[in-house]
Write an enzyme that holds these catalytic residues in place. Structure first.
Site, PDB file in Angstrom:
ATOM      1  N   THR A   1      18.422  22.275   5.469  1.00  0.00           N
ATOM      2  CA  THR A   1      18.395  20.811   5.581  1.00  0.00           C
ATOM      3  C   THR A   1      18.445  20.329   7.028  1.00  0.00           C
ATOM      4  O   THR A   1      18.298  19.138   7.274  1.00  0.00           O
ATOM      5  CB  THR A   1      19.586  20.191   4.816  1.00  0.00           C
ATOM      6  OG1 THR A   1      20.804  20.748   5.335  1.00  0.00           O
ATOM      7  CG2 THR A   1      19.509  20.472   3.335  1.00  0.00           C
TER       8      THR A   1
ATOM      9  N   THR B   1      13.283  15.027  -0.841  1.00  0.00           N
ATOM     10  CA  THR B   1      13.728  14.152   0.250  1.00  0.00           C
ATOM     11  C   THR B   1      12.767  12.992   0.538  1.00  0.00           C
ATOM     12  O   THR B   1      11.558  13.100   0.278  1.00  0.00           O
ATOM     13  CB  THR B   1      13.876  15.015   1.529  1.00  0.00           C
ATOM     14  OG1 THR B   1      14.104  14.177   2.644  1.00  0.00           O
ATOM     15  CG2 THR B   1      12.633  15.841   1.806  1.00  0.00           C
ATOM     16  N   ASP B   2      13.313  11.928   1.125  1.00  0.00           N
ATOM     17  CA  ASP B   2      12.498  10.805   1.616  1.00  0.00           C
ATOM     18  C   ASP B   2      11.589  11.252   2.772  1.00  0.00           C
ATOM     19  O   ASP B   2      10.614  10.578   3.081  1.00  0.00           O
ATOM     20  CB  ASP B   2      13.411   9.655   2.084  1.00  0.00           C
ATOM     21  CG  ASP B   2      14.461  10.088   3.105  1.00  0.00           C
ATOM     22  OD1 ASP B   2      14.803  11.289   3.143  1.00  0.00           O
ATOM     23  OD2 ASP B   2      14.944   9.227   3.867  1.00  0.00           O
TER      24      ASP B   2
ATOM     25  N   ALA C   1      18.801  24.360   0.345  1.00  0.00           N
ATOM     26  CA  ALA C   1      17.639  24.208   1.226  1.00  0.00           C
ATOM     27  C   ALA C   1      18.084  24.404   2.663  1.00  0.00           C
ATOM     28  O   ALA C   1      19.286  24.389   2.958  1.00  0.00           O
ATOM     29  CB  ALA C   1      17.047  22.801   1.076  1.00  0.00           C
TER      30      ALA C   1
ATOM     31  N   TYR D   1      10.462  20.134   8.207  1.00  0.00           N
ATOM     32  CA  TYR D   1      11.381  19.963   7.073  1.00  0.00           C
ATOM     33  C   TYR D   1      10.672  19.219   5.929  1.00  0.00           C
ATOM     34  O   TYR D   1      10.635  19.700   4.788  1.00  0.00           O
ATOM     35  CB  TYR D   1      12.631  19.200   7.521  1.00  0.00           C
ATOM     36  CG  TYR D   1      13.523  18.774   6.382  1.00  0.00           C
ATOM     37  CD1 TYR D   1      14.230  19.717   5.633  1.00  0.00           C
ATOM     38  CD2 TYR D   1      13.648  17.426   6.032  1.00  0.00           C
ATOM     39  CE1 TYR D   1      15.036  19.323   4.575  1.00  0.00           C
ATOM     40  CE2 TYR D   1      14.451  17.023   4.989  1.00  0.00           C
ATOM     41  CZ  TYR D   1      15.146  17.973   4.253  1.00  0.00           C
ATOM     42  OH  TYR D   1      15.937  17.582   3.200  1.00  0.00           O
TER      43      TYR D   1
ATOM     44  N   LYS E   1       9.600  20.801   2.280  1.00  0.00           N
ATOM     45  CA  LYS E   1      10.172  20.242   1.047  1.00  0.00           C
ATOM     46  C   LYS E   1       9.043  19.742   0.135  1.00  0.00           C
ATOM     47  O   LYS E   1       9.106  19.883  -1.085  1.00  0.00           O
ATOM     48  CB  LYS E   1      11.152  19.098   1.358  1.00  0.00           C
ATOM     49  CG  LYS E   1      12.447  19.517   2.024  1.00  0.00           C
ATOM     50  CD  LYS E   1      13.331  20.405   1.148  1.00  0.00           C
ATOM     51  CE  LYS E   1      13.879  19.702  -0.071  1.00  0.00           C
ATOM     52  NZ  LYS E   1      14.809  20.566  -0.837  1.00  0.00           N
TER      53      LYS E   1
HETATM   54  N1  LIG Z   1      20.990  16.048   4.015  1.00  0.00           N
HETATM   55  C1  LIG Z   1      20.001  15.164   3.934  1.00  0.00           C
HETATM   56  O1  LIG Z   1      19.842  14.303   4.818  1.00  0.00           O
HETATM   57  C2  LIG Z   1      19.081  15.158   2.735  1.00  0.00           C
HETATM   58  C3  LIG Z   1      18.261  14.046   2.530  1.00  0.00           C
HETATM   59  C4  LIG Z   1      17.418  14.034   1.426  1.00  0.00           C
HETATM   60  C5  LIG Z   1      17.366  15.135   0.573  1.00  0.00           C
HETATM   61  N2  LIG Z   1      18.155  16.222   0.812  1.00  0.00           N
HETATM   62  C6  LIG Z   1      18.019  17.387  -0.074  1.00  0.00           C
HETATM   63  O2  LIG Z   1      19.170  17.472  -0.876  1.00  0.00           O
HETATM   64  C7  LIG Z   1      19.479  18.845  -1.157  1.00  0.00           C
HETATM   65  C8  LIG Z   1      20.936  19.100  -0.847  1.00  0.00           C
HETATM   66  O3  LIG Z   1      21.169  18.770   0.511  1.00  0.00           O
HETATM   67  P1  LIG Z   1      22.619  18.580   1.132  1.00  0.00           P
HETATM   68  O4  LIG Z   1      22.591  17.404   2.011  1.00  0.00           O
HETATM   69  O5  LIG Z   1      23.645  18.712   0.065  1.00  0.00           O
HETATM   70  O6  LIG Z   1      22.595  19.834   2.118  1.00  0.00           O
HETATM   71  P2  LIG Z   1      23.684  20.841   2.646  1.00  0.00           P
HETATM   72  O7  LIG Z   1      25.042  20.255   2.592  1.00  0.00           O
HETATM   73  O8  LIG Z   1      23.130  21.305   3.949  1.00  0.00           O
HETATM   74  O9  LIG Z   1      23.583  21.976   1.562  1.00  0.00           O
HETATM   75  C9  LIG Z   1      22.504  22.858   1.516  1.00  0.00           C
HETATM   76  C10 LIG Z   1      22.933  24.061   0.745  1.00  0.00           C
HETATM   77  O10 LIG Z   1      21.909  25.053   0.790  1.00  0.00           O
HETATM   78  C11 LIG Z   1      22.532  26.283   0.699  1.00  0.00           C
HETATM   79  N3  LIG Z   1      21.778  27.388   1.287  1.00  0.00           N
HETATM   80  C12 LIG Z   1      21.163  27.423   2.493  1.00  0.00           C
HETATM   81  N4  LIG Z   1      20.669  28.653   2.718  1.00  0.00           N
HETATM   82  C13 LIG Z   1      20.990  29.415   1.630  1.00  0.00           C
HETATM   83  C14 LIG Z   1      20.758  30.776   1.274  1.00  0.00           C
HETATM   84  N5  LIG Z   1      20.088  31.613   2.079  1.00  0.00           N
HETATM   85  N6  LIG Z   1      21.229  31.220   0.080  1.00  0.00           N
HETATM   86  C15 LIG Z   1      21.915  30.390  -0.743  1.00  0.00           C
HETATM   87  N7  LIG Z   1      22.168  29.093  -0.457  1.00  0.00           N
HETATM   88  C16 LIG Z   1      21.710  28.612   0.725  1.00  0.00           C
HETATM   89  C17 LIG Z   1      23.816  26.147   1.510  1.00  0.00           C
HETATM   90  O11 LIG Z   1      24.748  27.054   0.950  1.00  0.00           O
HETATM   91  P3  LIG Z   1      25.986  27.682   1.776  1.00  0.00           P
HETATM   92  O12 LIG Z   1      26.650  26.510   2.480  1.00  0.00           O
HETATM   93  O13 LIG Z   1      26.819  28.292   0.705  1.00  0.00           O
HETATM   94  O14 LIG Z   1      25.411  28.664   2.743  1.00  0.00           O
HETATM   95  C18 LIG Z   1      24.203  24.688   1.306  1.00  0.00           C
HETATM   96  O15 LIG Z   1      25.246  24.543   0.378  1.00  0.00           O
HETATM   97  C19 LIG Z   1      18.508  19.677  -0.313  1.00  0.00           C
HETATM   98  O16 LIG Z   1      17.507  20.174  -1.144  1.00  0.00           O
HETATM   99  C20 LIG Z   1      17.943  18.696   0.689  1.00  0.00           C
HETATM  100  O17 LIG Z   1      16.631  19.028   1.064  1.00  0.00           O
HETATM  101  C21 LIG Z   1      19.040  16.245   1.856  1.00  0.00           C
END
Ligand SMILES: NC(=O)c1ccc[n+]([C@@H]2O[C@H](COP(=O)([O-])OP(=O)(O)OC[C@H]3O[C@@H](n4cnc5c(N)ncnc54)[C@H](OP(=O)(O)O)[C@@H]3O)[C@@H](O)[C@H]2O)c1
Length: 294
Positions: free
Chosen positions: A65, A104-105, A63, A127, A131
């Protein structure tokens, strides 16, 4: 076979670890630690390569994020968080795969906190909105899905080329730097290892619908920081509380988006209370010989 998108990210990195050899990691810039991986820019919306692999399970964690980046570039947020999710949902349905969408929350407005799975979503920033629209695409196009909402993930290793909040804070305190941390915004900080184990159990049990998989203790960033400092015997006097109105954020943040995790308490791998999660984090960091934190 289980396919994980965002496999080099903060959550994806742990997910590929718990599923081990049965997994294919999809990445764009951050290569995952898996023997089988697929490099794919999901924003092309050309995901035939995923369809060709025909996984039994797709965990869609990729996503945009960065909350402020979403606000600055709503077109990109929509492309990555809504359009990509729609295409993945369609593919999952065509190949009969069980689809897990990580949400997400921030789908909640944060006026109340302790949100249950069936509480009404009402996002207050791009965001959260994109989502939430991603959730709707999953429900529209897939008949075999689980939507998993989580909150403020953290873990013992950098991912996607960056530190998470806990690592950033520990590094600052270790260097003796003063930090001002928001004390009026509450979330449910979630250790990525705990999240991955809960999610693995949901996949094994083929849980359907919506579930909140998050830490069991609602906390402000400030309170979370103080507990982190205490766990790692660092100087909590370096941390002072700040108001969210002082932050130079572009996007509005929900004031209390903490998640009710009663449903997840039925799992064998339960949401961890903050004290237990931080003990696990400390153990992981101590066992990691490359870590510069301790
Ligand atoms: N971070 C938060 O605070 C949070 C809170 C609640 C829920 N979430 C949800 O949890 C999930 C995982 O989040 P996370 O915290 O692990 O985030 P993250 O570390 O930012 O990871 C997001 C991933 O999305 C991939 N991505 C982005 N653009 C892309 C593209 N064009 N093609 C392929 N891959 C792409 C990135 O891949 P590359 O690095 O390989 O580019 C990255 O590994 C998300 O769906 C997010 O909405 C996150």
């Amino acid at each position: 076979m289980i396919l994980v998108t965002g496999a080099g990210g903060l959550l994806g990195k742990k997910l590929v670890k718990v599923f081990d050899d049965d997994v294919v990691g999809v990445y764009y810039k951050s290569k995952p630690e898996t023997s089988r991986y697929l490099s794919l820019d999901l924003s092309s919306l050309n995901i035939k390569a995923i369809e060709d692999l025909s996984p039994d399970v797709i965990i869609h964690a990729a996503a945009l994020t960065d909350v402020d980046k979403c606000e600055k570039d709503p077109g990109l947020a929509r492309l990555l968080n809504v359009d990509v999710t729609r295409e993945i949902s369609k593919v999952a349905e065509r190949i009969n795969a069980y689809l897990v969408y990580i949400s997400t929350d921030y789908v909640f407005d944060g006026k109340r906190g302790n949100y249950r799975e069936d509480d009404e979503a009402s996002p207050i920033n791009v965001y959260g909105l994109t989502k939430f629209e991603g959730e709707k695409e999953v429900m529209r196009f897939s008949s075999n899905y689980l939507i998993v909402r989580t909150s403020t993930p953290y873990g013992s290793n950098p991912a996607s080329g960056k530190d998470n909040f806990a690592l950033w804070l520990l590094r600052k305190l270790k260097n003796g730097e003063k930090v001002r941390i928001v004390s009026d915004q509450v979330t449910s900080p979630t250790l990525n290892t705990n999240f991955a184990l809960m999610l693995k159990e949901c996949v094994e049990k083929k849980v359907k619908g919506i579930i909140h998989l998050a830490g069991a203790s609602p906390l402000s960033r400030y309170d979370f920081s103080v507990l982190l400092a205490r766990t790692f015997n660092l100087d909590e006097g370096l941390i002072s509380p700040a108001s969210s109105s002082e932050m130079n954020w572009i996007a509005k943040r929900p004031m209390n988006s903490s998640l009710n995790v009663e449903k997840a308490m039925m799992l064998e791998n339960k949401p961890l209370k903050i004290e237990d999660a931080l003990k696990t984090l400390k153990k992981e960091i101590e066992e990691n010989e490359n870590s510069e934190i301790i």
